[in-house]
Every structure is written in C-alpha cells, then in structure tokens.
Design a protein around this motif. Structure first.
Motif, short mmCIF file in Angstrom:
data_model
loop_
_atom_site.label_atom_id
_atom_site.label_comp_id
_atom_site.label_asym_id
_atom_site.label_seq_id
_atom_site.Cartn_x
_atom_site.Cartn_y
_atom_site.Cartn_z
N LEU A 181 14.44 3.05 -21.77
CA LEU A 181 14.76 1.89 -22.62
C LEU A 181 14.35 2.19 -24.06
CD1 LEU A 181 13.88 -1.35 -20.67
CD2 LEU A 181 16.08 -0.62 -21.53
N THR A 182 13.13 2.75 -24.21
CA THR A 182 12.67 3.11 -25.55
C THR A 182 13.55 4.20 -26.14
OG1 THR A 182 10.51 2.78 -24.58
CG2 THR A 182 10.57 3.61 -26.81
N ALA A 183 13.88 5.21 -25.31
CA ALA A 183 14.67 6.32 -25.82
C ALA A 183 16.06 5.85 -26.25
CB ALA A 183 14.78 7.42 -24.77
N ILE A 184 16.62 4.86 -25.51
CA ILE A 184 17.94 4.34 -25.90
C ILE A 184 17.86 3.70 -27.28
CG2 ILE A 184 19.64 2.54 -25.38
CD1 ILE A 184 19.15 3.15 -22.43
N VAL A 185 16.78 2.95 -27.52
CA VAL A 185 16.62 2.33 -28.85
C VAL A 185 16.58 3.40 -29.93
CG1 VAL A 185 15.09 0.94 -30.25
CG2 VAL A 185 15.44 0.35 -27.88
N VAL A 186 15.79 4.47 -29.65
CA VAL A 186 15.70 5.57 -30.61
C VAL A 186 17.08 6.16 -30.86
CG1 VAL A 186 14.82 7.90 -30.93
CG2 VAL A 186 13.32 6.12 -30.10
N MET A 187 17.84 6.37 -29.76
CA MET A 187 19.15 7.02 -29.91
C MET A 187 20.13 6.12 -30.65
SD MET A 187 19.24 8.67 -26.16
CE MET A 187 17.93 9.80 -25.69
N VAL A 188 20.06 4.82 -30.40
CA VAL A 188 20.94 3.90 -31.13
C VAL A 188 20.63 3.96 -32.62
CG1 VAL A 188 21.45 1.47 -31.52
CG2 VAL A 188 21.39 2.36 -29.21
N ALA A 189 19.32 4.00 -32.95
CA ALA A 189 18.95 4.06 -34.36
C ALA A 189 19.46 5.35 -34.99
CB ALA A 189 17.44 3.97 -34.49
N THR A 190 19.32 6.47 -34.26
CA THR A 190 19.82 7.74 -34.78
C THR A 190 21.32 7.66 -35.02
OG1 THR A 190 18.25 8.72 -33.27
CG2 THR A 190 19.68 10.22 -34.43
N THR A 196 0.81 -1.22 0.00
CA THR A 196 0.00 0.00 0.00
C THR A 196 0.84 1.26 0.00
OG1 THR A 196 -0.07 -0.23 2.38
CG2 THR A 196 -1.98 -1.01 1.14
N ASP A 197 2.12 1.19 0.41
CA ASP A 197 2.92 2.41 0.53
C ASP A 197 3.79 2.58 -0.70
OD1 ASP A 197 4.28 4.56 1.27
OD2 ASP A 197 5.29 3.69 3.00
N PRO A 198 3.44 3.46 -1.63
CA PRO A 198 4.22 3.58 -2.87
C PRO A 198 5.62 4.14 -2.64
CG PRO A 198 2.49 5.22 -2.80
CD PRO A 198 2.28 4.34 -1.62
N SER A 199 5.86 4.79 -1.47
CA SER A 199 7.18 5.39 -1.27
C SER A 199 8.25 4.34 -1.02
CB SER A 199 7.13 6.37 -0.10
OG SER A 199 6.96 5.65 1.09
N LEU A 200 7.84 3.08 -0.81
CA LEU A 200 8.84 2.03 -0.60
C LEU A 200 9.35 1.45 -1.92
CD1 LEU A 200 7.21 0.11 2.37
CD2 LEU A 200 9.18 1.63 2.43
N TYR A 201 8.73 1.82 -3.02
CA TYR A 201 9.12 1.25 -4.31
C TYR A 201 9.63 2.37 -5.23
CZ TYR A 201 6.47 -2.72 -2.67
OH TYR A 201 6.02 -3.77 -1.94
N ALA A 202 10.64 2.03 -6.01
CA ALA A 202 11.14 3.00 -7.00
C ALA A 202 10.15 3.08 -8.15
CB ALA A 202 12.51 2.58 -7.51
N ASN A 203 10.11 4.24 -8.80
CA ASN A 203 9.19 4.42 -9.92
C ASN A 203 9.78 3.78 -11.18
OD1 ASN A 203 7.46 5.29 -11.84
ND2 ASN A 203 7.71 7.48 -11.46
N PRO A 204 9.13 2.77 -11.73
CA PRO A 204 9.73 2.09 -12.89
C PRO A 204 9.53 2.82 -14.21
CG PRO A 204 7.64 1.09 -12.36
CD PRO A 204 7.85 2.18 -11.34
N LEU A 205 8.57 3.75 -14.27
CA LEU A 205 8.20 4.30 -15.58
C LEU A 205 9.34 5.02 -16.30
CD1 LEU A 205 5.69 4.40 -17.40
CD2 LEU A 205 5.40 6.72 -16.63
N PRO A 206 10.10 5.92 -15.61
CA PRO A 206 11.20 6.58 -16.33
C PRO A 206 12.21 5.59 -16.90
CG PRO A 206 10.75 7.75 -14.33
CD PRO A 206 9.93 6.51 -14.28
#
Lengths: 492, 123
Positions: free
Chosen positions: B84-93, B69-79
């Motif tokens: 990961l997606t941005a790295i793929v984009v940058m590798v392609a560039t 129930t306490d979200p402050s105990l977990y790191a935010n995975p979204l960024p």
C-alpha cells in the motif's frame, strides 16, 4: 530524550507543510519559515550529537511497538555524524537560496521551499531509520522531491530530471526487490534483527540475489562509475540553488545507505570475503576516479566540471568501502563529510557566478580581483579537493591511502594519487584563469558582488572546510571509529 | 520443470519485469519509457503480494471458530501493507514523471528522445 531521532524528520516535514500553506498566502513567508524549520532541525541534530557522545546510541520505537515488530529509529554514532551533515548543509543551502530562487524560479518559489524541506526530511529519515522498508519510503520521498526540484529549472532541466527519474526509480525498485528477498527469507525488516538472523543464511541464493540487487540499486542512486550517466546533466541544468543542495547530499546519503547496510545488516566479512561485492566496488571506484577526473578536465562549463568531479569523488568513497578494512571505511565515511562540504561550497559559488552570467571557465578570467571573498572561498575549496593539508580533503585521502597500504593494494593507492593529480589539473586551470589572466572584457560591466545571504553561507562553508580539517582527529576518534568497530571484519 | 510450474506466479512476475525493463531501455518515446517503468514497479507489487499468498488461510483477523494460536491459518498482512505504501510512492513518481513530460512536450513539441536531442543540439 529518546524522541530525538524522530523529532528531526518530523520537524522538517512540519516545516514543509507550514511553509507551503503560508507561502501560498504570502509568497515572501515561505523562505523565513523554511530557514526556521531547517535551523530548528539542525539544533535538534546538535543536541542529538551531544546526547550520543554522552549517553551512547538512542532508540525510538514508533507507536510504542518494540523493535522487530515496529519501526525503529536509531541515532548512533554514524547517523549522528550524518544527520549533522544533512541538516547543517541543508540549513546553509536554504539560507543561500533566497536570491537564486527569486531570480531563477520567480513564481514557482512557493513550491521550491517546501520541496527542499521534504528533500531534507527524506534524507534525514534515511539516515535515522532502522528499518529496511522505511528506508525505501524515505529514499523515494527524497528522490521525488529532487526530481521535481531539478525539473523546475529552465532549458534542458526537465529532460535531465526525467532521465534522473527513470534511472533513480529503477535503482529504488531494485533496492525494493532486494528488501522483498530479505523479508521472504528472514521474515523481518528491522536492520539489527535481520543482521542477527542472517549468519545462518549466508549461502541462501535469495540473500545473494538481494545483496546484488541492493548494491546495484544503490549504485544507481549513488552514481558509482558506470551508473553515473544521469548525474552530469542533472547537476548542470538544475537551478543553482537546487544543485547546491542536491549535489552535496543526494549521492552521499546513498553512499551512507551502502555503508549502513555493510556494517549494520550484512557484514564486511560477508560482503568482502564470501561474496566479493566490496572488492568489485573498489575496482569500479578506482576506474571511476580516473575516468571522472579525465572527464572533468575535458569540460568547459564550470558546473559540468564540478559534476564530473563529483563522479570522481564518489568513486573515492566506493574505493574506501572496497578496501575491506576499518581504516579504509573510516576514510570513506570521512570523505562523505568532506566531499559534501567541499562540493556544497563549490556549487554555491558556481551558482553565485551563474547568477551574474558567468557559466564557462573562461568567463572567470580576472575574477579573483573583483570578487575577492567568493573566489577566496573557491580557492580554499579547490585546494581542499586537491588535498592540501590544513583543509579537510587531505585527511580523508590520508585515511584512504593508509587503508590501501594496510590492504597492500598498490593499484588502488596509485589510482588515489593519480586522481589527486588530475584533480589538481582541473582546479589549477580554473585558479590560473581566476588570478593570473587579464580581465575578460565582456564581463566587466555585468559584475556585481553577491548579496550577503549568499556570501555568508559561502564563507561559512569555506571556514568549515578548514575547521573540519583541523577537527578530523576528534571526528574520527569519537564518531567514526566507534561506528566502524561495530561491524564484523574478516580475520577477527 | 514441475518446480518451475509450481512457481508460476514468479514466472509471470519475471516476464512482467523483463517487459518493463525492455520498455525503459529500448523505447525512444518518453511516455513509453514511463509506462515501462510502471510495469516494472507493478511486477514488484505482485512479487510482494505473492510471497504472502497462502492456500487455505483466512484474513488476518482473529476468528473465534479458528484458534488464534496457529499462524498458518492466517495470511500474512505485512507485505500487503508494505505494498500500500509502495503504491503511494509509485503514484507520486508517476505523477512527477507525467508533469515533467508535459514540461518537455511544451518546450520541444515532441516526446521522441532522438528528436528532443536533435532540437537540443540546434539550440
């Protein structure tokens, strides 16, 4: 029904894959598959437009995760309008590209069609997504395909492509930092969710920084006046089929992102009255109209002249955004469509002429008698660029002028009118060469009529210029005014 | 000053960003420009990762010993996922940039911007 928004990019990505696989097997198969894929996506886009007009905006949630958590695809009035434009011009350009790609790219044509489809998939994704980060990914899909397509040309094309790549990547990176700022403050990436969270955060320094970075980044992609330096080389040296695809779509879709952020994420009230971002865009637009037109007058190369004219025309869109009233924004959105159709037509004609070795304006002497249909289409597009009434170019300028008068901004109005006169100068110079000059001796032997796969798209575009001009009140009433009225305007 | 020091990751990111921009804008070698571009992009990755960093938090998988129930105990995975997606984009560039650079080198036998412009003028 609700799958329509996601079907369009999906259809294009799938067609890109299939045309690549079949193209490596038999090179001749890439073209029909690409035309089929683009045609299918255009049909879905038309279906989507009818659905939006009858039932209102459509939402699709990827993977079944509802809006603020999952990625949302939205087909509303503005994106239905843009998706028709992207897929329609994409289809015509792919049909047109058969002969130019064969002669200019030869062996490399296996990669050209999949990249063109990926470019269209990226652009349609940008138009349809309702998620700020997803937009960045699609923006980069479209841009990377564009860099590769421009770089596949001969001569100076790779240098122009690398310059575009560096500027474009810097722009997209700025946009990405802006998205990061917004995410770190609001904790959301969904456009409508961010829009509902923002009003309490208008004074946050991170949001102000995000606005600045996003506008600069998109300004680079859109080639707003002082950030336009990549554009002339990229458009001039790209293979002719590629510049006919990129010139009408890339910068216009970047302008769409700006308008989308303006009306769906931030509001014209916030960007105009609180931060005065849009007035700055308007001033840059007014300068860009004059500067781009003067640069266009100075060019001898036809494609280069059209490229500088693009800089000027994009400035009209920036000026419309900068006016800060609904009529000006409607004018800007209508000008996105009109300019895309006009510039698509002009670059297709320039490509057809380039295939016959006619690159300079002076080479065109007397071509009006030899290529009556092509030059007729050129005349229609040129008159529309200047703003002669039945053609569509007149109506967007009309709305922009009405917006200037409503805002009481006489400086912008005079920039608009002087810009139109300068446009007349550089197009009538070409038309005078085409119709009144005696034949240039060196060209007579080389001339041949463009083949049907090029002539038909050119003629359809020319008819569309007149048709869209006649249909403008319908487009404005049913698509653009509902889109503009969703935003929060100042003084309401 | 104390506030600045407590935000040292952002300072580092700012330095990297400035380095990258300096490379893109002022180096004449095309390869160095692309390296500068990559440094600039990497600083953005670091920025996204550092906004999700959290002391005393664990990986975002529900741990039966901790309460969910306490979200402050977990790191935010979204960024992380975004990057990961941005790295793929940058590798392609980067891949496209490198192949365009190869094309330029084959045509002009140089990667120095001034020399390429000189050769273009002679053509």
């Amino acid at each position: 029904m609700e799958q329509i928004p996601v079907l369009i990019p999906l259809c294009l990505i799938l067609a890109a894959l299939v045309s690549f696989l079949l193209g490596t097997w038999r090179r001749a198969l890439a073209y029909p598959v690409a035309s089929l894929g683009a045609g299918l996506s255009f049909a879905i886009a038309l279906w989507g437009l009818i659905t939006v007009l009858n039932n209102g905006p459509q939402h699709y949630y990827l993977g079944g995760w509802v809006a603020p958590i999952g990625i949302e695809y939205v087909l509303d009035h503005l994106s239905a309008f843009m998706i028709i434009l992207v897929t329609g011009i994409g289809l015509l350009c792919i049909i047109y590209s058969l002969r130019p790609v064969q002669t200019e790219l030869g062996e490399r044509s296996v990669f050209t069609y999949p990249l063109m489809l990926l470019l269209l998939a990226g652009l349609s994704g940008i138009v349809l997504t309702g998620d700020l980060f997803n937009l960045y990914v699609f923006l980069e899909i479209a841009s990377i395909s564009a860099y590769a397509l421009i770089g596949s040309g001969d001569g100076r094309a790779p240098v122009a492509a690398l310059r575009y790549l560096i500027m474009g990547t810097l722009g997209a990176s700025c946009y990405l930092i802006g998205v990061g700022f917004i995410y770190s403050v609001t904790g959301s990436l969904n456009m409508s969710d961010v829009a509902s969270l923002l009003p309490g955060l208008y004074q946050s320094r991170l949001i102000i920084g995000a606005v600045a970075l996003m506008v600069i980044g998109l300004g680079l992609k859109m080639a707003i006046f002082p950030l336009h330096l990549w554009l002339p080389d990229a458009y001039t040296y790209a293979p002719s089929a590629i510049s006919a695809l990129i010139a009408p779509l890339m910068t216009k879709v970047a302008a769409y992102i700006l308008i989308r952020l303006l009306i769906s994420v931030f509001s014209p009230h916030y960007l105009g009255d609180v931060l005065s971002v849009t007035p700055i865009l308007g001033i840059l637009g007014a300068i860009g109209i004059i500067a781009g037109s003067i640069m266009a007058i100075a060019q001898r190369n036809l494609k280069r002249m059209l490229a500088y004219s693009s800089v000027a025309q994009i400035s009209y869109i920036a000026l419309g955004i900068g006016l800060g009233n609904p009529i000006g924004l409607v004018g800007a959105m209508l000008h996105i469509m009109n300019h895309a159709v006009m510039k698509g037509s002009l670059f297709q004609i320039a490509g057809a002429l380039q295939l016959q070795g006619l690159v300079e304006v002076n080479d065109l002497a007397g071509m009006g008698r030899k290529l009556p249909y092509t030059m007729g289409a050129f005349t229609v597009a040129a008159l529309s660029m200047v703003g002669i009434p039945p053609a569509c170019g007149f109506f967007s300028k009309w709305y922009l002028a009405a917006g200037c008068i409503e805002a009481g901004n006489w400086v912008f109005l005079s920039a608009l009118i002087i810009g139109s006169l300068l446009t007349a100068v550089y197009f009538f110079r070409v038309l005078e060469k085409v119709y009144t000059s005696p034949d240039a001796p060196q060209v007579t032997s080389r001339y041949s009529r463009p083949c049907l796969s090029m002539l038909i798209p050119i003629l359809i575009m020319a008819i569309a210029i007149i048709g869209l001009g006649l249909a403008n009140s319908f487009i404005v009433e049913y698509l653009l005014e509902p889109a503009a009225s969703t935003a929060i305007w100042s003084g309401r | 000053m104390a506030k600045l020091l407590s935000h040292w990751p952002y300072l580092l990111i700012l330095v990297l960003m400035a380095l990258g921009l300096y490379g893109v804008l002022s180096k004449h070698n095309l390869m160095k420009k692309v390296i500068g571009l990559n440094i600039f992009q990497s600083s953005i990755i670091l920025f996204f990762i550092s906004i999700s960093a959290k002391w005393g938090a664990t990986v975002p998988v529900i741990d039966p010993e901790l309460d969910a129930t306490d979200p402050s105990l977990y790191a935010n995975p979204l960024p992380h996922v975004l990057m990961l997606t941005a790295i793929v984009v940058m590798v392609a560039t980067l891949g496209v940039a490198l192949s365009i650079i190869v094309l330029i080198y084959r045509r002009y036998h140089s990667l120095d911007e001034r020399e390429i412009l000189e050769r273009m003028r002679q053509e």
